[in-house]
Design a protein around this motif. Structure first.
Motif, mmCIF file in Angstrom:
data_model
loop_
_atom_site.group_PDB
_atom_site.id
_atom_site.type_symbol
_atom_site.label_atom_id
_atom_site.label_comp_id
_atom_site.label_asym_id
_atom_site.label_seq_id
_atom_site.Cartn_x
_atom_site.Cartn_y
_atom_site.Cartn_z
ATOM 1 N N GLY A 169 0.828 -1.212 0.000
ATOM 2 C CA GLY A 169 0.000 0.000 0.000
ATOM 3 C C GLY A 169 0.851 1.247 0.000
ATOM 4 N N GLY A 170 2.135 1.092 0.360
ATOM 5 C CA GLY A 170 3.090 2.178 0.262
ATOM 6 C C GLY A 170 2.823 3.346 1.191
ATOM 7 N N MET A 171 3.167 4.527 0.692
ATOM 8 C CA MET A 171 3.106 5.743 1.484
ATOM 9 C C MET A 171 1.683 6.094 1.906
ATOM 10 S SD MET A 171 4.478 9.491 0.343
ATOM 11 C CE MET A 171 5.984 8.757 -0.285
ATOM 12 N N GLY A 172 0.698 5.735 1.095
ATOM 13 C CA GLY A 172 -0.689 6.076 1.404
ATOM 14 C C GLY A 172 -1.158 5.498 2.725
ATOM 15 N N VAL A 173 -0.777 4.250 2.992
ATOM 16 C CA VAL A 173 -1.161 3.622 4.252
ATOM 17 C C VAL A 173 -0.527 4.352 5.426
ATOM 18 C CG1 VAL A 173 -1.021 1.498 5.622
ATOM 19 C CG2 VAL A 173 -1.462 1.366 3.162
ATOM 20 N N ASN A 174 0.736 4.702 5.306
ATOM 21 C CA ASN A 174 1.427 5.404 6.389
ATOM 22 C C ASN A 174 0.822 6.785 6.641
ATOM 23 O OD1 ASN A 174 3.201 3.267 6.741
ATOM 24 N ND2 ASN A 174 4.722 4.120 5.340
ATOM 25 N N LEU A 175 0.506 7.511 5.568
ATOM 26 C CA LEU A 175 -0.090 8.834 5.725
ATOM 27 C C LEU A 175 -1.482 8.736 6.343
ATOM 28 C CD1 LEU A 175 0.966 10.654 2.419
ATOM 29 C CD2 LEU A 175 1.757 11.140 4.735
ATOM 30 N N ALA A 176 -2.253 7.712 5.948
ATOM 31 C CA ALA A 176 -3.583 7.529 6.531
ATOM 32 C C ALA A 176 -3.471 7.264 8.028
ATOM 33 C CB ALA A 176 -4.303 6.378 5.834
ATOM 34 N N PHE A 177 -2.509 6.423 8.417
ATOM 35 C CA PHE A 177 -2.292 6.156 9.835
ATOM 36 C C PHE A 177 -1.842 7.424 10.552
ATOM 37 C CE2 PHE A 177 0.477 5.021 13.404
ATOM 38 C CZ PHE A 177 -0.362 4.187 14.126
ATOM 39 N N GLY A 178 -0.983 8.193 9.898
ATOM 40 C CA GLY A 178 -0.494 9.434 10.500
ATOM 41 C C GLY A 178 -1.616 10.430 10.752
ATOM 42 N N ILE A 179 -2.511 10.567 9.782
ATOM 43 C CA ILE A 179 -3.640 11.484 9.955
ATOM 44 C C ILE A 179 -4.539 11.008 11.088
ATOM 45 C CG2 ILE A 179 -5.731 12.363 8.840
ATOM 46 C CD1 ILE A 179 -4.149 12.304 6.192
ATOM 47 N N LEU A 180 -4.751 9.698 11.185
ATOM 48 C CA LEU A 180 -5.568 9.141 12.270
ATOM 49 C C LEU A 180 -4.948 9.449 13.625
ATOM 50 C CD1 LEU A 180 -7.903 7.377 13.294
ATOM 51 C CD2 LEU A 180 -6.419 5.380 12.972
ATOM 52 N N VAL A 181 -3.635 9.221 13.755
ATOM 53 C CA VAL A 181 -2.947 9.504 15.019
ATOM 54 C C VAL A 181 -3.006 10.992 15.345
ATOM 55 C CG1 VAL A 181 -0.693 9.512 16.168
ATOM 56 C CG2 VAL A 181 -1.416 7.512 14.888
ATOM 57 N N ALA A 182 -2.874 11.837 14.325
ATOM 58 C CA ALA A 182 -2.927 13.282 14.541
ATOM 59 C C ALA A 182 -4.282 13.702 15.102
ATOM 60 C CB ALA A 182 -2.644 14.017 13.225
ATOM 61 N N PHE A 183 -5.358 13.145 14.544
ATOM 62 C CA PHE A 183 -6.693 13.491 15.031
ATOM 63 C C PHE A 183 -6.910 12.982 16.452
ATOM 64 C CE2 PHE A 183 -7.989 14.209 10.542
ATOM 65 C CZ PHE A 183 -8.610 15.439 10.726
ATOM 66 N N ILE A 184 -6.399 11.803 16.756
ATOM 67 C CA ILE A 184 -6.535 11.267 18.118
ATOM 68 C C ILE A 184 -5.767 12.133 19.109
ATOM 69 C CG2 ILE A 184 -6.012 9.309 19.626
ATOM 70 C CD1 ILE A 184 -6.466 7.484 17.229
ATOM 71 N N TYR A 185 -4.572 12.566 18.704
ATOM 72 C CA TYR A 185 -3.779 13.431 19.575
ATOM 73 C C TYR A 185 -4.506 14.745 19.851
ATOM 74 C CZ TYR A 185 -0.154 16.646 21.084
ATOM 75 O OH TYR A 185 0.556 17.591 21.786
ATOM 76 N N ILE A 186 -5.055 15.365 18.798
ATOM 77 C CA ILE A 186 -5.796 16.626 18.970
ATOM 78 C C ILE A 186 -7.001 16.405 19.878
ATOM 79 C CG2 ILE A 186 -7.197 18.343 17.763
ATOM 80 C CD1 ILE A 186 -5.320 17.981 15.353
ATOM 81 N N PHE A 187 -7.675 15.259 19.709
ATOM 82 C CA PHE A 187 -8.856 14.949 20.532
ATOM 83 C C PHE A 187 -8.475 14.887 22.010
ATOM 84 C CE2 PHE A 187 -11.312 11.610 22.711
ATOM 85 C CZ PHE A 187 -12.578 12.175 22.647
ATOM 86 N N PHE A 188 -7.419 14.133 22.340
ATOM 87 C CA PHE A 188 -6.996 14.017 23.733
ATOM 88 C C PHE A 188 -6.553 15.371 24.283
ATOM 89 C CE2 PHE A 188 -6.905 9.457 23.029
ATOM 90 C CZ PHE A 188 -7.220 8.949 24.274
ATOM 91 N N ASP A 189 -5.837 16.130 23.473
ATOM 92 C CA ASP A 189 -5.371 17.444 23.913
ATOM 93 C C ASP A 189 -6.545 18.354 24.240
ATOM 94 O OD1 ASP A 189 -3.132 19.446 24.183
ATOM 95 O OD2 ASP A 189 -4.302 20.419 22.605
ATOM 96 N N ARG A 190 -7.570 18.353 23.406
ATOM 97 C CA ARG A 190 -8.747 19.198 23.628
ATOM 98 C C ARG A 190 -9.537 18.734 24.852
ATOM 99 N NH1 ARG A 190 -7.917 23.902 21.095
ATOM 100 N NH2 ARG A 190 -7.396 23.611 18.902
ATOM 101 N N VAL A 191 -9.711 17.426 24.985
ATOM 102 C CA VAL A 191 -10.505 16.894 26.104
ATOM 103 C C VAL A 191 -9.872 17.250 27.438
ATOM 104 C CG1 VAL A 191 -11.195 14.766 27.282
ATOM 105 C CG2 VAL A 191 -11.603 15.022 24.841
#
Length: 359
Positions: free
Chosen positions: A301-323
C-alpha cells in the motif's frame, strides 16, 4: 556528523519547511474566502487585513507545527523505505538507535524553534489576530470573561461580580469585603449592580447596602443609589478571554502570579496556556519517533497507508489534547496533568512502536 546523518537531517528539515510553505498559504486562502464578506461588511482597512493575515499565519501555523512535522517525517521516511534505502542502511551494520540520531537532531532543531516561537513571537501575533477577529469578524460579540468574577484588589479588599456586561460597562450582584490587619471582616458592601460612568469618572451603585462590624455591633447603611470611586478600573474586572495567549514568557509568569494573588476563578486557563508552551517542544520528539516507527518499514500500500495512519494519530492526539484542556479549564482538573497525560500516552505509544520496529 556523517554523510548519512546530513542526508537524513536535510530531508527532515527540507520536507518540514516545504510542508509549511505549501499548507499555510492554502490555509490563508481558505480562511480569507470564508471571512472576506464579514471584512467587507465591517469595512476592515486593507492594511489591517494584511497584518491580520500575517498574524493568522503565525498563530495557526504554531498550533499546527507538530502535525505538519509528524506528516512530513512520515512522508519522507516512507519514501526512504519504498526506495529500500532504510534496508540498506540497517543492513550495513548501523543499529536502529544510531539510525534515529539525525531524526533526534532534527527534532531538537524544530523543538527549539517551536519553543522560541511559542514564548516570544506567537503571543504578539495572537494579540493582533484576536483583536482583529473581535473587531471585524465577531463584531458585537463578547471577548471577555463575564461570569463569576472574583478578584483580590490588595491584602484587605476582595470583590465579586456574578455577571458583567462589557458593552454597558455594568456588573451585577457586586460585593466588596474589607478585612483588617487581623483578617477580621470590618465591612461589606453589596449592590444589585455596579456601572462605570465615564463622564464623571466614578462608579454608580444601585440598591446599595453597607454592613459595618464594630465589635459585636452591626451597622447597616442603605441607599437607592450611590456614586463613589474604587481603586480599580472597570476593565480589571474582566480580562479578555485570550489574554494569556498575548503575553510572552516573562509577562505570562507575572500575570499568573498577579491573578493568583487576586484569586481569579479562571486561573487554570492561564496556567494551562503556560504549560502548553513548554510541552509543545516535547511533542515534536514524541511525534517524530512515532512517525519513524510507523513509516520506516516498507508496506503493502506504500506511502498512502502510512499517511492515513499518520492522519488518524494526529486526530486522536488533537482529541486528547482538547478533552484534557477542557477538563482543566472547566472542571478543576490539574492543568499540569492535562498537559502531561496526552504526552505520556503518546510517549508510551512511541516506545511501543519503536520496540516493535526494532524487532
Amino acid at each position: 556528523m556523517t554523510i548519512l546523518d546530513k542526508y537524513i537531517l536535510k530531508r527532515y528539515l527540507v520536507t518540514f519547511s516545504v510542508m509549511l510553505l505549501l499548507f499555510i498559504p492554502i490555509g490563508i486562502m481558505v480562511h480569507l474566502a470564508e471571512q472576506i464578506g464579514k471584512m467587507q461588511d465591517n469595512e476592515a482597512p486593507l492594511n489591517e487585513i494584511l497584518v491580520y493575515l500575517g498574524n493568522f499565519s503565525i498563530y495557526i501555523g504554531s498550533m499546527l507545527l507538530p502535525i505538519f512535522l509528524f506528516l512530513s517525517v512520515i512522508f519522507f521516511t516512507s519514501k526512504l523505505a519504498s526506495n529500500t534505502e532504510i534496508v540498506a542502511i540497517l543492513s550495513s551494520g548501523i543499529s536502529y538507535a544510531r539510525f534515529l540520531k539525525p531524526y533526534i537532531i532534527g527534532a531538537t532543531i524544530v523543538a527549539t524553534f517551536m519553543l522560541l516561537m511559542g514564548m516570544f513571537i506567537v503571543p504578539n501575533a495572537s494579540k493582533g489576530f484576536n483583536e482583529f477577529k473581535f473587531k471585524y469578524l465577531k463584531k458585537g460579540k463578547q471577548d471577555r470573561v463575564t461570569e463569576n468574577i472574583f478578584n483580590q484588589l490588595n491584602e484587605n479588599d476582595f470583590i465579586y461580580v456574578s455577571r458583567f456586561d462589557p458593552l454597558r460597562q455594568q456588573g451585577y450582584n457586586f460585593t466588596l469585603e474589607h478585612f483588617n490587619e487581623e483578617n477580621v471582616l470590618e465591612y461589606k458592601l453589596s449592590a444589585a449592580n455596579i456601572r462605570w460612568v465615564p463622564t464623571d469618572s466614578l462608579y454608580r451603585l444601585t440598591s446599595y447596602v453597607k454592613r459595618s462590624l464594630i465589635g459585636e455591633t452591626e451597622i447597616i447603611e442603605t441607599k437607592t443609589r450611590l456614586d463613589t470611586i474604587f481603586p480599580f478600573k472597570i476593565n480589571d474586572l474582566t480580562p479578555v478571554s485570550y489574554i494569556a495567549e498575548t503575553k510572552n514568557l516573562f509577562e505570562l509568569n507575572e500575570f499568573i502570579a498577579d491573578q493568583k494573588r487576586k484569586g481569579a476563578s479562571n486561573i487554570n486557563t492561564y496556567i494551562l496556556a503556560k504549560y502548553k508552551r513548554w510541552s509543545l517542544p516535547i511533542t515534536a520528539f514524541i511525534l517524530t519517533l512515532i512517525a519513524v516507527a510507523v513509516s520506516a518499514q516498507k508496506r503493502r500500500g506504500g506511502m498512502g497507508v502510512n499517511l492515513a495512519f499518520g492522519i488518524l494519530v494526529a486526530f486522536i492526539y488533537i482529541f486528547f489534547d482538547r478533552v484534557f484542556g477542557t477538563l482543566a479549564e472547566q472542571s478543576g482538573f490539574s492543568p499540569l496533568l492535562a498537559v502531561i497525560v496526552p504526552n505520556l500516552l503518546f510517549g508510551g505509544l512511541a516506545l511501543y512502536l519503536l520496540r516493535r520496529a526494532m524487532r
